[in-house]
Design a protein around this motif. Structure first.
Motif, PDB file in Angstrom:
ATOM      1  N   GLY A  30      -2.508   6.908  -0.271  1.00 34.58           N
ATOM      2  CA  GLY A  30      -3.821   6.283  -0.071  1.00 34.58           C
ATOM      3  C   GLY A  30      -4.685   7.070   0.885  1.00 34.58           C
ATOM      4  N   GLY A  31      -4.455   8.369   0.988  1.00 32.78           N
ATOM      5  CA  GLY A  31      -5.193   9.197   1.949  1.00 32.78           C
ATOM      6  C   GLY A  31      -6.658   9.391   1.615  1.00 32.78           C
ATOM      7  N   THR A  32      -7.059   9.129   0.371  1.00 34.83           N
ATOM      8  CA  THR A  32      -8.464   9.279   0.000  1.00 34.83           C
ATOM      9  C   THR A  32      -9.229   7.966   0.098  1.00 34.83           C
ATOM     10  N   GLY A  33      -8.535   6.880   0.465  1.00 33.43           N
ATOM     11  CA  GLY A  33      -9.184   5.583   0.632  1.00 33.43           C
ATOM     12  C   GLY A  33      -9.820   5.455   2.005  1.00 33.43           C
ATOM     13  N   PHE A  34     -10.428   4.305   2.249  1.00 28.43           N
ATOM     14  CA  PHE A  34     -11.153   4.054   3.498  1.00 28.43           C
ATOM     15  C   PHE A  34     -10.238   4.225   4.713  1.00 28.43           C
ATOM     16  N   LEU A  35      -9.125   3.493   4.735  1.00 27.71           N
ATOM     17  CA  LEU A  35      -8.182   3.596   5.845  1.00 27.71           C
ATOM     18  C   LEU A  35      -7.557   4.982   5.920  1.00 27.71           C
ATOM     19  N   HIS A 123       2.273   4.406   4.454  1.00 27.41           N
ATOM     20  CA  HIS A 123       2.058   3.941   3.080  1.00 27.41           C
ATOM     21  C   HIS A 123       0.838   3.037   3.068  1.00 27.41           C
ATOM     22  N   VAL A 124      -0.300   3.622   2.746  1.00 27.55           N
ATOM     23  CA  VAL A 124      -1.590   2.939   2.806  1.00 27.55           C
ATOM     24  C   VAL A 124      -2.080   2.541   1.419  1.00 27.55           C
ATOM     25  N   ALA A 125      -1.650   3.245   0.396  1.00 27.21           N
ATOM     26  CA  ALA A 125      -2.174   3.048  -0.956  1.00 27.21           C
ATOM     27  C   ALA A 125      -1.905   1.643  -1.472  1.00 27.21           C
ATOM     28  N   ALA A 126      -2.895   1.098  -2.173  1.00 25.68           N
ATOM     29  CA  ALA A 126      -2.754  -0.214  -2.813  1.00 25.68           C
ATOM     30  C   ALA A 126      -3.938  -0.424  -3.742  1.00 25.68           C
ATOM     31  N   ASN A 127      -3.726  -1.239  -4.754  1.00 31.65           N
ATOM     32  CA  ASN A 127      -4.835  -1.678  -5.588  1.00 31.65           C
ATOM     33  C   ASN A 127      -5.424  -2.924  -4.942  1.00 31.65           C
ATOM     34  N   VAL A 128      -6.626  -2.808  -4.387  1.00 27.21           N
ATOM     35  CA  VAL A 128      -7.196  -3.893  -3.583  1.00 27.21           C
ATOM     36  C   VAL A 128      -8.233  -4.718  -4.341  1.00 27.21           C
ATOM     37  N   ARG A 129      -8.409  -4.465  -5.618  1.00 23.77           N
ATOM     38  CA  ARG A 129      -9.386  -5.234  -6.385  1.00 23.77           C
ATOM     39  C   ARG A 129      -8.848  -6.625  -6.668  1.00 23.77           C
TER      40      ARG A 129
END
Length: 516
Positions: A30-35, A123-129
């Motif tokens: 999830g490195g390309t996400g906001f967090l 581990h930051v990645a997640a589907n947050v929709r």
């Protein structure tokens, strides 16, 4: 001699968070996400001797992982890092993979490299929709967490695994403590079931399967916590539960953000004159967390967990990233403040004078949505179409209505998130010499100044507005204010005229005389 060297190293790491990360290689999903972006920036800038940072990425929108990384590093978020420590950018290594694919989509070479060299995982990645897709959320949020744990179990030098959950993973409880709660169902069975059933069958039983959870996101994030708990006997684990993560307070710059989530989206929608009515409980407070505080908690929690071996301390460290005890602001107070800040720093190109009505009544919200959203949108869109421009407002209002519906439970309820672990880690547990870098004195938090910076950040980073044009924006805002007053007066006059025409006033006058 080696024993003495190791003892000195451990002593140095206890005394300094930056020293703990020195020479350590990091793996981030999830490195390309906001967090993820803010986490990477903070690691490279505040831990100058950090080792390599491996970022799990997938090609997207026709861009390779290298191109995506290059594009990400061009963001204003990284301006300070480029100025202060430009050589550290070379430590970023994109790794091709996908959390929605079994085994994280890692090739054998990449997997071997990570297991041999990495010692800290975020581990930051997640589907947050919140659009319910149980299959996608089970794969992206639950199975990926299992696969991260399997990868971590093969690592030779692992000292900390930080799993980012959500404060809303336990919304079936009015009070959420910083503990691991029992599972709703067996996560292994959930993965096997989703892998074996067809899409139509999954859709049919989704609502029943969720039980007391409001959507697939919160349901699967709760299952993911149980994955961490089950693997924690062999892995030094941390669960971090942030609430609504929004703009930075100050680090690396005030007001940075890359999305319209939470209160900022409401401020922008209201400030543009688009968001005229919202259905929520006005006196309920939405919980939010500035993203730079979230990152400080994550980095410090990994440091603290990494100082203790799994044999000495097998517990899971849990942190509720909540604004509880830091600040509390109700939806009504937030909207009032937002409209006031919008008057001081108006947005460009507003379509109407900002005014937002709050109601908890479903029927009233529906009627007001038709009158203040749908009807004006149809008129404006047809006007745009006649001018040869693209219709857009009706599409925006459909998105707004859908979002408000999906977020209903969060807009009408308030939870108590106990967060003593989080507050302690921001204040007393950070080494004194690094308090300014990794700590925060939340007693000095100024909520109005913070949201003013949020609004300015939205203008600068989301809407791409030029702050040197503020005077022009204010003049346009004042014109729309007068136009709104004239239009409102015209509506009142028209209403009186219509009442006179249909004889409403005469009817009431005759009724009064007959009673007398």
């Amino acid at each position: 001699m080696p024993t003495d060297v190791n003892a000195k190293t451990r002593s140095k790491e206890r005394a300094s968070i930056a020293a703990f990360y020195a020479g350590r290689n990091i793996f981030v999903t999830g490195g390309t996400g906001f967090l993820g972006k803010v986490l990477i920036e903070k690691l490279l800038r505040s831990c100058p001797d950090v080792g390599e940072i491996f970022i799990l990425m997938r090609p997207k929108a026709g861009l390779s992982i290298d191109d995506r990384l290059k594009k990400m590093l061009e963001l204003p978020l990284f301006d300070r890092l480029r100025k202060e420590r430009p050589s550290n950018l070379k430590k970023l290594i994109p790794v091709r993979g996908d959390t929605s694919v079994e085994g994280l989509g890692l090739g054998p070479v990449e997997r071997r490299t990570i297991t041999e060299r990495v010692s800290v995982i975020f581990h930051v990645a997640a589907n947050v929709r919140f659009i319910e897709d149980l299959r996608k959320d089970i794969f992206s949020n639950v199975r990926s967490t299992r696969d991260v744990c399997i990868l971590a179990g093969a690592m030779k030098n692992l000292v900390a695994l930080v799993h980012v959950s959500t404060a809303y993973a336990h919304v079936d409880k009015p009070v959420i403590d910083e503990v691991v709660y029992p599972a709703l169902t067996d996560w292994r069975s959930a993965i096997r079931m989703i892998e074996s059933l067809d899409e139509q069958t999954v859709q049919i039983f989704t609502s029943k399967y969720l039980g007391s959870m409001p959507n697939t996101y919160t349901f699967t994030k709760r299952l993911a916590e149980q994955v961490i708990s089950d693997y924690s006997k062999d892995l030094p684990s941390v669960i971090f539960r942030p609430s609504i993560v929004i703009s930075t307070i100050e680090d690396p710059v005030p007001g940075w953000l890359d999305n319209f989530n939470g209160p900022v989206g409401m401020m922008v929608g209201g400030g543009k004159g688009i968001l005229r009515v919202v259905r929520l409980e006005p006196n309920v407070a939405a919980d939010f967390l500035p993203i730079d505080l979230a990152i400080k908690v994550m980095l410090t929690a990994a440091w603290k967990r990494g100082l203790e071996t799994i044999t000495k301390d097998p517990s899971v460290y849990v942190y509720n990233g909540s604004s509880h005890q830091i600040h509390r602001i109700t939806s009504k107070e937030l909207v009032t403040m937002g409209l006031r800040l919008n008057e001081e720093t108006p947005l460009e190109g507003i379509i109407w004078y900002p005014r937002t009505i709050l109601t908890s009544n479903r029927l009233l919200h529906y009627v007001l949505t038709l009158l203040t959203h749908v009807l004006p949108a149809l008129i404006i869109d047809e006007t745009l179409n006649a001018m040869g421009r693209r219709r857009m407002l009706m599409k925006i209002h459909k998105t707004i209505y859908s979002s408000v519906t999906q977020l209903s439970i969060f807009l009408h309820n308030e939870w108590c998130f106990h967060n003593s672990n989080t507050l302690n880690i921001l204040t007393t547990q950070v080494p004194p010499a690094e308090r300014e870098i990794f700590g925060y004195d939340y007693h000095h938090f100024n909520v109005e100044q913070y949201f003013k910076n949020c609004l300015i950040g939205a203008k600068r980073y989301l809407l791409k507005e030029d702050l040197t044009r503020l005077k022009q924006a204010k003049r346009y805002y004042d014109r729309m204010k007068w136009f709104d007053r004239i239009f409102s007066a015209w509506l009142i006059v028209m209403a009186i005229w219509i009442f006179c025409k249909v004889g409403i006033f005469s009817y009431f006058l005759e009724s009064t005389r007959s009673i007398a």
